[in-house]
Design a protein around this motif. Structure first.
Motif, PDB file in Angstrom:
ATOM      1  N   THR A  54      51.374   7.137 -16.810  1.00 47.70           N
ATOM      2  CA  THR A  54      50.922   8.351 -16.190  1.00 47.70           C
ATOM      3  C   THR A  54      49.569   8.428 -16.585  1.00 47.70           C
ATOM      4  N   LEU A  55      48.720   8.755 -15.700  1.00 47.78           N
ATOM      5  CA  LEU A  55      47.202   9.004 -15.485  1.00 47.78           C
ATOM      6  C   LEU A  55      47.021  10.391 -15.441  1.00 47.78           C
ATOM      7  N   GLY A  56      46.084  11.138 -16.237  1.00 40.76           N
ATOM      8  CA  GLY A  56      45.893  12.616 -16.122  1.00 40.76           C
ATOM      9  C   GLY A  56      44.481  12.687 -16.304  1.00 40.76           C
TER      10      GLY A  56
ATOM     11  N   HIS B 137      45.138  10.785 -20.936  1.00 39.65           N
ATOM     12  CA  HIS B 137      44.057  11.671 -20.303  1.00 39.65           C
ATOM     13  C   HIS B 137      42.693  11.208 -20.450  1.00 39.65           C
ATOM     14  N   ALA B 138      41.995  10.917 -19.397  1.00 41.95           N
ATOM     15  CA  ALA B 138      40.672  10.222 -19.610  1.00 41.95           C
ATOM     16  C   ALA B 138      39.521  10.823 -18.675  1.00 41.95           C
TER      17      ALA B 138
ATOM     18  N   TRP C 191      38.949   8.480 -13.311  1.00 36.65           N
ATOM     19  CA  TRP C 191      40.259   8.536 -14.054  1.00 36.65           C
ATOM     20  C   TRP C 191      41.589   8.103 -13.192  1.00 36.65           C
ATOM     21  N   ASP C 192      41.385   8.599 -12.070  1.00 39.83           N
ATOM     22  CA  ASP C 192      42.319   8.493 -11.210  1.00 39.83           C
ATOM     23  C   ASP C 192      42.534   7.439 -10.144  1.00 39.83           C
ATOM     24  N   GLN C 193      41.734   6.390 -10.293  1.00 36.72           N
ATOM     25  CA  GLN C 193      41.485   5.236  -9.380  1.00 36.72           C
ATOM     26  C   GLN C 193      41.713   4.145 -10.330  1.00 36.72           C
ATOM     27  N   PRO C 194      42.807   3.611 -10.837  1.00 35.87           N
ATOM     28  CA  PRO C 194      42.941   2.493 -11.504  1.00 35.87           C
ATOM     29  C   PRO C 194      42.976   1.126 -10.958  1.00 35.87           C
ATOM     30  N   LEU C 195      42.564   0.122 -11.555  1.00 35.00           N
ATOM     31  CA  LEU C 195      42.435  -1.210 -11.242  1.00 35.00           C
ATOM     32  C   LEU C 195      43.872  -1.831 -11.824  1.00 35.00           C
ATOM     33  N   VAL C 196      44.893  -2.227 -11.036  1.00 31.40           N
ATOM     34  CA  VAL C 196      46.172  -2.844 -11.416  1.00 31.40           C
ATOM     35  C   VAL C 196      45.955  -4.300 -11.373  1.00 31.40           C
ATOM     36  N   LEU C 197      46.257  -4.948 -12.441  1.00 32.20           N
ATOM     37  CA  LEU C 197      46.257  -6.496 -12.450  1.00 32.20           C
ATOM     38  C   LEU C 197      47.496  -6.894 -12.719  1.00 32.20           C
TER      39      LEU C 197
END
Length: 300
Positions: A189-191, A172-173, A216-222
Motif C-alpha cells: 500500500t502506497l500513501g 508513506h513517502a 509517491w503515487d506513481q510507482p514503477l513496477v518491475l
C-alpha cells in the motif's frame, strides 16, 4: 565468542566472525542497554570511519523501546535487520546502505525490543527481513531499501523508495522519483507522507530534498520480464496488482512522540486534497461526538 546469522546474498562469501575480527574491522559492539536488552547490541564503526563510510547495524530488536541520540551517528549508514513488533524512529538526514548486507554476520541476537533512534544526521537506511513493525525515517538523501519484510509500515522523505519481496507493507513517502517495486511483492500500500517533527524541514534542506515534485503515487513496477508498468500508463497487468494506493477513508496522520527543537509544525508541503478532506471529516466527527457527550451530561 563467534557470531552467526549472516544474511544470504549472492555476492558475499560468509564465514563465522570472531569478536577480534570484528574489532579489527573497526566495528564497535555496544554493550547492553537496560535489563531487558542484555543480549541486544549495536555494531558501529562511527568512532573510526571517515565521513561517508560510517556504519551502524542493528539486528533482532523486538518488543522494546530504545531511544538514542548521538553526534557520533551523524552521516552514518543504518541497517535494520530481523526486527519484529518494533517501532523504529530515525529522525535524521540519511543516504543509502546496500553494502550493509556484508556485515550482517556480526549479529546473533534475540531480545524482544522496540527500537527508537532520533536526531543525528545519518546517511542511509535499509530495512531487511523485518515484520510487524513501524519505521519512521528522517530525510534520506539517496534511497530507502525495503526487502523481505512483512506487515511493516515505513514513513519517509527520500529521493527513492525501493521495495522487494515484501508483503502487507504500507509506505508513506514524500519522494521526487517514482517508488520502485521489484518482483516478489504482494499487498503493498502506497500513501502520502503524513507526519512531521520540529527539525524535519532543516534536515530536508541539509540533504537537498524539497516538497516538490512528489510522486509517491506513481510507482514503477518491475515484473519478471522487465518493466510491468509506467507511472503514466493504465496497465492492468497481473504484475501491477501487487500494490494499491491508500484510500482516503483509511488515512490517518502519525504523531512523533518526542519533544524536540525546531520550527516545523505541520506536514511539509501539506496533504493531498483528498486526504486532507478525509482527515477534516474525521476530525469533525470526533468533535461532534465530544459535543454530544458533553451535552448529554452523563454520570460516571
Amino acid at each position: 565468542e563467534e557470531l552467526k546469522g549472516a544474511v544470504a546474498h549472492p555476492s558475499v562469501v560468509y564465514c563465522q566472525i570472531s569478536l577480534e575480527a570484528v574489532q579489527s574491522l573497526g566495528l564497535l559492539l555496544e554493550g547492553s542497554v537496560g535489563w531487558a536488552m542484555k543480549r541486544a547490541k549495536i555494531a558501529r564503526n562511527t568512532h573510526t570511519a571517515p565521513p561517508g563510510s560510517k556504519i551502524v547495524l542493528m539486528s533482532q530488536v523486538i518488543k522494546q523501546t530504545l531511544a538514542k541520540t548521538s553526534d557520533k551517528l551523524t552521516g552514518a549508514n543504518i541497517k535494520i535487520h530481523r526486527c519484529s513488533d518494533a517501532f523504529i524512529y530515525l529522525l535524521s538526514p540519511l543516504r543509502c546502505c546496500l553494502f550493509l548486507f556484508i556485515l550482517a554476520a556480526v549479529f546473533a541476537l534475540g531480545t524482544p525490543t522496540h527500537l527508537l533512534i532520533f536526531p543525528a544526521c545519518f546517511r542511509s537506511v535499509s530495512v531487511d527481513k523485518c515484520r510487524d513493525s513501524t519505521v519512521v525515517l528522517g530525510p534520506v538523501q539517496t534511497s530507502v531499501h525495503i526487502h523481505s519484510c512483512q506487515n511493516v509500515r515505513v514513513v519517509c522523505v527520500t529521493n527513492r523508495v525501493v521495495i522487494g519481496a515484501s508483503s502487507r507493507c504500507i509506505i508513506h513517502a514524500l519522494t521526487p522519483t517514482s517508488p520502485l517495486l521489484l518482483p516478489g511483492n504482494s499487498d503493498i500500500t502506497l500513501g502520502p507522507f503524513h507526519t512531521f517533527y520540529p527539525s524535519l524541514e532543516d534536515h530536508m534542506a541539509s540533504v537537498g530534498l524539497a516538497v516538490v515534485p512528489n510522486v509517491w503515487d506513481q510507482p514503477l513496477v518491475l515484473g519478471t520480464e522487465g518493466l510491468a508498468s509506467h507511472p503514466l500508463s493504465s496497465s492492468s497487468s497481473s504484475d501491477t496488482t501487487c500494490y494499491r494506493l491508500l484510500p482516503p477513508s483509511e488515512f490517518h496522520t502519525l504523531a512523533v512522540p518526542f519533544q524536540m527543537e525546531g520550527d516545523t509544525c505541520e506536514v511539509p508541503g501539506g496533504l493531498p486534497p483528498a486526504y486532507q478532506a478525509a482527515l477534516k471529516d474525521k476530525q469533525k466527527r470526533v468533535q461532534n461526538w465530544q459535543k454530544t457527550v458533553m451535552e448529554a451530561r452523563l454520570n460516571k
